[in-house]
Design a protein around this motif. Sequence first.
Motif, PDB file in Angstrom:
ATOM      1  N   GLU A  52       1.781 -10.415  -0.842  1.00 62.94           N
ATOM      2  CA  GLU A  52       1.601  -8.964  -0.879  1.00 62.94           C
ATOM      3  C   GLU A  52       0.212  -8.638  -1.386  1.00 62.94           C
ATOM      4  N   SER A  53      -0.370  -7.593  -0.843  1.00 65.64           N
ATOM      5  CA  SER A  53      -1.679  -7.139  -1.279  1.00 65.64           C
ATOM      6  C   SER A  53      -1.737  -5.630  -1.140  1.00 65.64           C
ATOM      7  N   THR A  54      -2.318  -4.966  -2.129  1.00 66.46           N
ATOM      8  CA  THR A  54      -2.425  -3.513  -2.041  1.00 66.46           C
ATOM      9  C   THR A  54      -3.867  -3.085  -2.137  1.00 66.46           C
TER      10      THR A  54
END
Length: 95
Positions: free
Chosen positions: A93-95
């Motif tokens: 996951e990456s934001t």
Amino acid sequence: MPTLHIEHAVTDFVLWKTAFDRFAEFRERSGVLRHRIQRPVDDREYVVIDLDFSTADEAEAFLGFLRTRVWSSSENAPALVGTPDARILDSVEST
């Protein structure tokens, strides 16, 4: 996106960075899309490097090159202390 994550101590960051920069063209030919170099705020003689690749196979191949051609040679890795800790990470996951 697979990331080759590397951590190790160095005796001299400027010397290490000069050696790192010598391999810029080889990194590009080997599939490195981008890299990040970080240092702990309380330990300027330690480096953390992240090399991003399109595939895990490219990351594995580059790690093999580092182990056999770079880290094993004091000429290619003049400021390296000990054996680097390296692993290939997969983004979750990456934001």
